[in-house]
Design a protein around this motif. Structure first.
Motif, PDB file in Angstrom:
ATOM      1  N   LEU A  77      41.213  -8.147 -42.893  1.00  6.22           N
ATOM      2  CA  LEU A  77      40.007  -8.275 -43.707  1.00  6.22           C
ATOM      3  C   LEU A  77      39.995  -9.619 -44.422  1.00  6.22           C
ATOM      4  O   LEU A  77      41.030 -10.115 -44.840  1.00  6.22           O
ATOM      5  CB  LEU A  77      39.958  -7.152 -44.749  1.00  6.22           C
ATOM      6  N   ASP A  78      38.789 -10.183 -44.575  1.00  5.64           N
ATOM      7  CA  ASP A  78      38.659 -11.389 -45.391  1.00  5.64           C
ATOM      8  C   ASP A  78      37.588 -11.225 -46.472  1.00  5.64           C
ATOM      9  O   ASP A  78      37.273 -12.151 -47.195  1.00  5.64           O
ATOM     10  CB  ASP A  78      38.376 -12.626 -44.522  1.00  5.64           C
ATOM     11  N   LEU A  79      37.046 -10.008 -46.568  1.00  2.00           N
ATOM     12  CA  LEU A  79      36.025  -9.731 -47.575  1.00  2.00           C
ATOM     13  C   LEU A  79      35.990  -8.230 -47.837  1.00  2.00           C
ATOM     14  O   LEU A  79      35.973  -7.445 -46.888  1.00  2.00           O
ATOM     15  CB  LEU A  79      34.649 -10.192 -47.063  1.00  2.00           C
ATOM     16  N   VAL A  80      36.016  -7.857 -49.108  1.00  2.00           N
ATOM     17  CA  VAL A  80      35.876  -6.452 -49.499  1.00  2.00           C
ATOM     18  C   VAL A  80      35.175  -6.430 -50.852  1.00  2.00           C
ATOM     19  O   VAL A  80      35.579  -7.134 -51.770  1.00  2.00           O
ATOM     20  CB  VAL A  80      37.244  -5.735 -49.656  1.00  2.00           C
ATOM     21  N   TYR A  81      34.113  -5.647 -50.955  1.00  2.00           N
ATOM     22  CA  TYR A  81      33.520  -5.374 -52.256  1.00  2.00           C
ATOM     23  C   TYR A  81      32.726  -4.086 -52.201  1.00  2.00           C
ATOM     24  O   TYR A  81      32.466  -3.549 -51.133  1.00  2.00           O
ATOM     25  CB  TYR A  81      32.694  -6.542 -52.802  1.00  2.00           C
ATOM     26  N   VAL A  82      32.381  -3.561 -53.365  1.00  2.00           N
ATOM     27  CA  VAL A  82      31.681  -2.292 -53.473  1.00  2.00           C
ATOM     28  C   VAL A  82      30.197  -2.563 -53.694  1.00  2.00           C
ATOM     29  O   VAL A  82      29.825  -3.437 -54.474  1.00  2.00           O
ATOM     30  CB  VAL A  82      32.259  -1.455 -54.643  1.00  2.00           C
ATOM     31  N   ALA A  83      29.369  -1.799 -52.998  1.00  2.00           N
ATOM     32  CA  ALA A  83      27.918  -1.920 -53.112  1.00  2.00           C
ATOM     33  C   ALA A  83      27.356  -0.687 -53.806  1.00  2.00           C
ATOM     34  O   ALA A  83      28.079   0.271 -54.087  1.00  2.00           O
ATOM     35  CB  ALA A  83      27.306  -2.073 -51.718  1.00  2.00           C
ATOM     36  N   THR A  84      26.067  -0.704 -54.041  1.00  2.00           N
ATOM     37  CA  THR A  84      25.398   0.437 -54.651  1.00  2.00           C
ATOM     38  C   THR A  84      25.511   1.672 -53.767  1.00  2.00           C
ATOM     39  O   THR A  84      25.789   1.577 -52.576  1.00  2.00           O
ATOM     40  CB  THR A  84      23.902   0.126 -54.875  1.00  2.00           C
ATOM     41  N   ARG A  85      25.305   2.821 -54.366  1.00  2.00           N
ATOM     42  CA  ARG A  85      25.286   4.110 -53.666  1.00  2.00           C
ATOM     43  C   ARG A  85      26.582   4.396 -52.912  1.00  2.00           C
ATOM     44  O   ARG A  85      26.566   4.859 -51.774  1.00  2.00           O
ATOM     45  CB  ARG A  85      24.072   4.213 -52.749  1.00  2.00           C
ATOM     46  N   ASN A  86      27.719   4.120 -53.550  1.00  2.00           N
ATOM     47  CA  ASN A  86      29.036   4.472 -52.990  1.00  2.00           C
ATOM     48  C   ASN A  86      29.265   3.905 -51.594  1.00  2.00           C
ATOM     49  O   ASN A  86      29.641   4.620 -50.673  1.00  2.00           O
ATOM     50  CB  ASN A  86      29.238   5.988 -52.988  1.00  2.00           C
ATOM     51  N   ARG A  87      29.061   2.639 -51.453  1.00  2.00           N
ATOM     52  CA  ARG A  87      29.318   1.974 -50.184  1.00  2.00           C
ATOM     53  C   ARG A  87      30.336   0.870 -50.395  1.00  2.00           C
ATOM     54  O   ARG A  87      30.375   0.235 -51.441  1.00  2.00           O
ATOM     55  CB  ARG A  87      28.030   1.385 -49.605  1.00  2.00           C
ATOM     56  N   VAL A  88      31.159   0.641 -49.369  1.00  2.00           N
ATOM     57  CA  VAL A  88      32.127  -0.450 -49.397  1.00  2.00           C
ATOM     58  C   VAL A  88      31.742  -1.424 -48.294  1.00  2.00           C
ATOM     59  O   VAL A  88      31.424  -1.030 -47.170  1.00  2.00           O
ATOM     60  CB  VAL A  88      33.573   0.058 -49.191  1.00  2.00           C
ATOM     61  N   VAL A  89      31.770  -2.707 -48.621  1.00  2.00           N
ATOM     62  CA  VAL A  89      31.400  -3.780 -47.702  1.00  2.00           C
ATOM     63  C   VAL A  89      32.676  -4.467 -47.242  1.00  2.00           C
ATOM     64  O   VAL A  89      33.497  -4.873 -48.065  1.00  2.00           O
ATOM     65  CB  VAL A  89      30.472  -4.798 -48.400  1.00  2.00           C
ATOM     66  N   PHE A  90      32.832  -4.573 -45.928  1.00  2.00           N
ATOM     67  CA  PHE A  90      34.005  -5.222 -45.349  1.00  2.00           C
ATOM     68  C   PHE A  90      33.567  -6.373 -44.467  1.00  2.00           C
ATOM     69  O   PHE A  90      32.572  -6.282 -43.751  1.00  2.00           O
ATOM     70  CB  PHE A  90      34.795  -4.242 -44.462  1.00  2.00           C
ATOM     71  N   GLY A  91      34.362  -7.434 -44.474  1.00  2.00           N
ATOM     72  CA  GLY A  91      34.160  -8.542 -43.562  1.00  2.00           C
ATOM     73  C   GLY A  91      35.462  -8.879 -42.873  1.00  2.00           C
ATOM     74  O   GLY A  91      36.546  -8.732 -43.456  1.00  2.00           O
ATOM     75  N   ALA A  92      35.352  -9.302 -41.616  1.00  2.00           N
ATOM     76  CA  ALA A  92      36.529  -9.694 -40.839  1.00  2.00           C
ATOM     77  C   ALA A  92      36.071 -10.570 -39.684  1.00  2.00           C
ATOM     78  O   ALA A  92      34.928 -10.461 -39.226  1.00  2.00           O
ATOM     79  CB  ALA A  92      37.258  -8.467 -40.304  1.00  2.00           C
ATOM     80  N   ALA A  93      36.970 -11.410 -39.209  1.00  2.00           N
ATOM     81  CA  ALA A  93      36.658 -12.223 -38.028  1.00  2.00           C
ATOM     82  C   ALA A  93      36.437 -11.320 -36.818  1.00  2.00           C
ATOM     83  O   ALA A  93      35.583 -11.589 -35.979  1.00  2.00           O
ATOM     84  CB  ALA A  93      37.778 -13.224 -37.771  1.00  2.00           C
TER      85      ALA A  93
END
Length: 107
Positions: free
Chosen positions: A79-95
Protein backbone atom coordinates in the motif's frame (compact mmCIF):
# COMPACT_ATOMS: atom_id res chain seq x y z
CA UNK A 1 -11.18 24.49 -2.60
CA UNK A 2 -14.05 22.92 -0.71
CA UNK A 3 -16.34 25.78 -1.71
CA UNK A 4 -15.36 25.55 -5.38
CA UNK A 5 -16.02 21.81 -5.47
CA UNK A 6 -19.33 22.04 -3.60
CA UNK A 7 -20.46 25.00 -5.74
CA UNK A 8 -19.98 22.69 -8.74
CA UNK A 9 -22.42 20.25 -7.12
CA UNK A 10 -19.76 17.65 -6.37
CA UNK A 11 -19.75 15.85 -3.03
CA UNK A 12 -16.43 15.41 -1.25
CA UNK A 13 -16.46 11.86 0.13
CA UNK A 14 -13.07 12.17 1.85
CA UNK A 15 -10.31 14.74 2.20
CA UNK A 16 -6.96 15.10 3.85
CA UNK A 17 -4.49 17.96 3.71
CA UNK A 18 -0.80 17.65 4.53
CA UNK A 19 1.56 20.58 4.85
CA UNK A 20 1.22 24.35 5.13
CA UNK A 21 0.14 27.06 2.71
CA UNK A 22 1.10 26.84 -0.94
CA UNK A 23 3.08 23.66 -0.35
CA UNK A 24 0.08 21.81 1.03
CA UNK A 25 -0.89 18.53 -0.55
CA UNK A 26 -4.61 17.90 -0.66
CA UNK A 27 -6.06 14.47 -1.32
CA UNK A 28 -9.76 14.38 -2.09
CA UNK A 29 -12.11 11.56 -2.99
CA UNK A 30 -14.98 12.63 -5.23
CA UNK A 31 -17.49 10.69 -7.32
CA UNK A 32 -17.16 13.09 -10.27
CA UNK A 33 -13.48 13.87 -10.82
CA UNK A 34 -13.87 15.83 -14.07
CA UNK A 35 -16.40 18.24 -12.56
CA UNK A 36 -14.18 18.72 -9.51
CA UNK A 37 -11.11 19.38 -11.70
CA UNK A 38 -13.04 21.97 -13.76
CA UNK A 39 -14.20 23.72 -10.58
CA UNK A 40 -10.66 23.80 -9.21
CA UNK A 41 -9.26 25.10 -12.52
CA UNK A 42 -11.79 27.95 -12.49
CA UNK A 43 -10.57 28.76 -8.98
CA UNK A 44 -6.98 28.66 -10.28
CA UNK A 45 -6.08 25.62 -8.21
CA UNK A 46 -3.97 23.12 -10.12
CA UNK A 47 -4.39 19.38 -9.97
CA UNK A 48 -0.91 17.88 -10.03
CA UNK A 49 -1.90 14.23 -9.96
CA UNK A 50 -4.93 12.01 -10.26
CA UNK A 51 -5.18 8.33 -9.51
CA UNK A 52 -7.57 5.47 -9.07
CA UNK A 53 -8.07 4.01 -5.62
CA UNK A 54 -9.99 1.15 -4.08
CA UNK A 55 -12.76 2.07 -1.65
CA UNK A 56 -13.97 -0.61 0.77
CA UNK A 57 -17.10 -0.42 2.91
CA UNK A 58 -16.30 -1.55 6.45
CA UNK A 59 -18.16 -2.04 9.70
CA UNK A 60 -17.16 0.42 12.38
CA UNK A 61 -15.52 -1.83 14.96
CA UNK A 62 -12.05 -2.37 16.41
CA UNK A 63 -9.91 -4.48 14.10
CA UNK A 64 -11.67 -3.74 10.80
CA UNK A 65 -8.65 -1.93 9.35
CA UNK A 66 -6.27 -4.54 10.74
CA UNK A 67 -8.28 -7.35 9.10
CA UNK A 68 -8.24 -5.60 5.74
CA UNK A 69 -4.55 -4.75 5.80
CA UNK A 70 -3.69 -8.34 6.77
CA UNK A 71 -5.61 -9.59 3.70
CA UNK A 72 -3.77 -7.10 1.51
CA UNK A 73 -0.38 -8.04 2.99
CA UNK A 74 -1.07 -11.77 2.48
CA UNK A 75 -1.79 -10.99 -1.18
CA UNK A 76 1.66 -9.38 -1.44
CA UNK A 77 0.34 -5.91 -2.26
CA UNK A 78 2.27 -2.89 -0.98
CA UNK A 79 0.00 0.00 0.00
CA UNK A 80 1.07 3.58 -0.61
CA UNK A 81 -2.13 5.31 0.49
CA UNK A 82 -4.66 4.65 3.25
CA UNK A 83 -7.31 6.93 4.70
CA UNK A 84 -10.86 6.81 6.02
CA UNK A 85 -13.78 8.27 4.09
CA UNK A 86 -17.34 9.12 5.03
CA UNK A 87 -19.89 6.39 5.71
CA UNK A 88 -17.41 3.85 7.14
CA UNK A 89 -15.26 3.43 4.08
CA UNK A 90 -11.51 2.94 3.83
CA UNK A 91 -9.58 4.22 0.80
CA UNK A 92 -6.54 2.27 -0.36
CA UNK A 93 -3.98 3.04 -3.03
CA UNK A 94 -1.28 0.81 -4.48
CA UNK A 95 0.79 0.48 -7.63
CA UNK A 96 -0.77 -2.97 -8.07
CA UNK A 97 -4.40 -1.82 -8.27
CA UNK A 98 -5.64 -5.13 -9.72
CA UNK A 99 -3.95 -7.08 -6.93
CA UNK A 100 -5.41 -4.71 -4.36
CA UNK A 101 -8.91 -5.11 -5.79
CA UNK A 102 -8.56 -8.89 -5.74
CA UNK A 103 -7.29 -8.86 -2.15
CA UNK A 104 -10.28 -6.94 -0.78
CA UNK A 105 -12.94 -8.50 -3.00
CA UNK A 106 -15.74 -9.96 -0.94
CA UNK A 107 -14.72 -8.22 2.27
Amino acid sequence: MAAAISDAGVNIAAATCIGPGERAELHILVPHAEAAKRALAISQVGVSREREVVVVDVEDHPGALADLTRRIARAGVDLDLVYVATRNRVVFGAADLAGLQAAVQGY
